[in-house]
Write an enzyme that holds these catalytic residues in place. Structure first.
Site, PDB file in Angstrom:
ATOM      1  N   HIS A   1       0.785  -1.229   0.000  1.00  9.81           N
ATOM      2  CA  HIS A   1       0.000   0.000   0.000  1.00  9.81           C
ATOM      3  C   HIS A   1       0.830   1.300   0.000  1.00  9.81           C
ATOM      4  O   HIS A   1       0.853   2.035  -0.977  1.00  9.81           O
ATOM      5  CB  HIS A   1      -0.936   0.019   1.218  1.00  9.81           C
ATOM      6  CG  HIS A   1      -1.835  -1.170   1.328  1.00  9.81           C
ATOM      7  ND1 HIS A   1      -2.887  -1.409   0.462  1.00  9.81           N
ATOM      8  CD2 HIS A   1      -1.857  -2.187   2.217  1.00  9.81           C
ATOM      9  CE1 HIS A   1      -3.513  -2.525   0.820  1.00  9.81           C
ATOM     10  NE2 HIS A   1      -2.907  -3.016   1.891  1.00  9.81           N
TER      11      HIS A   1
HETATM   12  O1  RIB Z   1      -5.398  -0.104   4.341  1.00 13.74           O
HETATM   13  C1  RIB Z   1      -3.992  -0.081   4.219  1.00 13.74           C
HETATM   14  C2  RIB Z   1      -3.412   1.000   5.072  1.00 13.74           C
HETATM   15  O2  RIB Z   1      -3.686   0.728   6.442  1.00 13.74           O
HETATM   16  C3  RIB Z   1      -1.875   1.080   4.969  1.00 13.74           C
HETATM   17  O3  RIB Z   1      -1.468   2.400   5.185  1.00 13.74           O
HETATM   18  C4  RIB Z   1      -1.428   0.205   6.101  1.00 13.74           C
HETATM   19  O4  RIB Z   1      -0.128   0.573   6.589  1.00 13.74           O
HETATM   20  C5  RIB Z   1      -2.459   0.531   7.151  1.00 13.74           C
HETATM   21  O5  RIB Z   1      -2.066   1.759   7.774  1.00 13.74           O
END
Ligand code: RIB
Ligand code: CA
Length: 314
Positions: free
Chosen positions: A244
């Site tokens: 992500h």
């Molecule tokens: O949904 C993914 C996000 O949530 C990313 O930033 C992960 O690190 C968590 O913070």
């Protein structure tokens, strides 16, 4: 060569946050990181603070300023994600406890002072976790909103749905009131949603290329991501898990890897069923004012080539 772009990274490390921070620190010609601002999110703030400093020392940057911010969301009860990231938030690799201290100033004060000091329109805020710190700064000092060049954030989802509930992505779900405030601030916003990050899978081939770098950084990153991906591999049955947060930094480095469209995004804060949902008017049916760029496609191979090349520099 233009001057590097000034950024503040607000983050809740988290293995994927950690890789995003490494990517930024490996790119000093393009990015000047003014500081890391940590927030409670994936794990409580004592661990996100420790983790941010682990990453700085791993990258050879014990000089980087790390600030501690909000310990909980604006209104809602804390939600964490140890089930994904492990108890420490950086499970998967053995690392030394950090020696560098935090800067004894709250993240919100750091954000406000920096945005008032730096020339207007020169600082980009990258949020990789719940947006509590940014929202608190905007509440306390509304004058900083027009001074922010751009908010580039990982969060939300549309065609991909949610990952913590059927409707909501984790960062927005944890503090929907904070995100509602950010999306109504008038600040230019670029969103890296699940629709993009679910295309960025840590496949075995990609992980092998990172592991082949053969450095301490690549060894640690490989361990982190092999731990981090297991939850999503199990859930989605995919070859690797979605990476992500590094997408935010990759967008700053190579925006041409991404595409999307400017549209209206509202945040659900009324219904428990859809709490934290990003209601994205992708087809422009509401007539509501467009307030963000919602990215939807990415050149995944190009992203991993960039990430691997930059990690090799550390
Ligand atoms: O949904 C993914 C996000 O949530 C990313 O930033 C992960 O690190 C968590 O913070
Ligand atoms: Ca994060």
């Amino acid at each position: 060569m233009t001057n590097p772009r000034k950024i503040i990274i607000d983050t809740d490390p988290g293995q994927d946050d950690a890789v995003a921070i490494l990517l930024a620190l490996a790119s000093p010609e393009e990015l000047e990181v003014l500081g890391l601002s940590v927030v409670a999110g994936n794990v409580p703030i004592a661990m996100t603070s420790r983790n941010a400093r682990v990453v700085c020392e791993l990258a050879g940057r014990p000089d980087l300023a790390v600030y501690e911010g909000a310990t909980r969301p604006l209104l809602r009860a804390p939600v964490t994600a140890e089930h994904v990231h492990g108890r420490t938030g950086l499970d998967g690799a053995e690392v030394d406890e950090p020696v560098m201290p935090v800067v004894p100033q709250h993240s919100v004060d750091f954000l406000i002072e920096t945005l008032r000091r730096e020339p207007s329109g020169t600082v980009t805020i990258c949020t990789l976790g719940p947006q509590t710190n940014l929202a608190m700064a905007l509440q306390r000092a509304p004058d900083i909103a027009p001074r922010i060049r751009e908010v580039v954030m990982m969060g939300g989802g549309l065609f991909e749905g949610g990952n913590i509930t059927p409707a909501a992505e984790f960062n927005i779900y944890v503090d929907p009131h904070a995100s509602k405030l950010v999306f109504s601030s008038g600040i230019p916003i670029v969103v890296l949603p699940l629709d993009v990050t679910h295309q960025l899978l840590t496949t075995k081939a990609r992980m092998d290329r990172i592991g082949a770098i053969g450095s301490r950084v690549s060894e640690v990153v490989t361990g982190w991501l092999q731990f981090f991906e297991r939850f999503d591999v199990e859930k989605y049955g995919s070859d690797g898990g979605p990476l992500h947060d590094p997408s935010v930094i990759a967008y700053l480095l190579k925006p041409e890897l991404f595409s999307g469209r400017v549209c209206n995004i509202e945040i659900e804060t009324a219904s428990e069923l859809t709490m934290g949902m990003t209601v994205v008017d992708w087809w422009r049916v509401t007539g509501r004012q467009a307030n963000a760029t919602f990215l939807r496609t990415v050149d995944a191979d190009g992203f991993f080539e960039l990430l691997t090349e930059r990690l090799a520099r550390l």
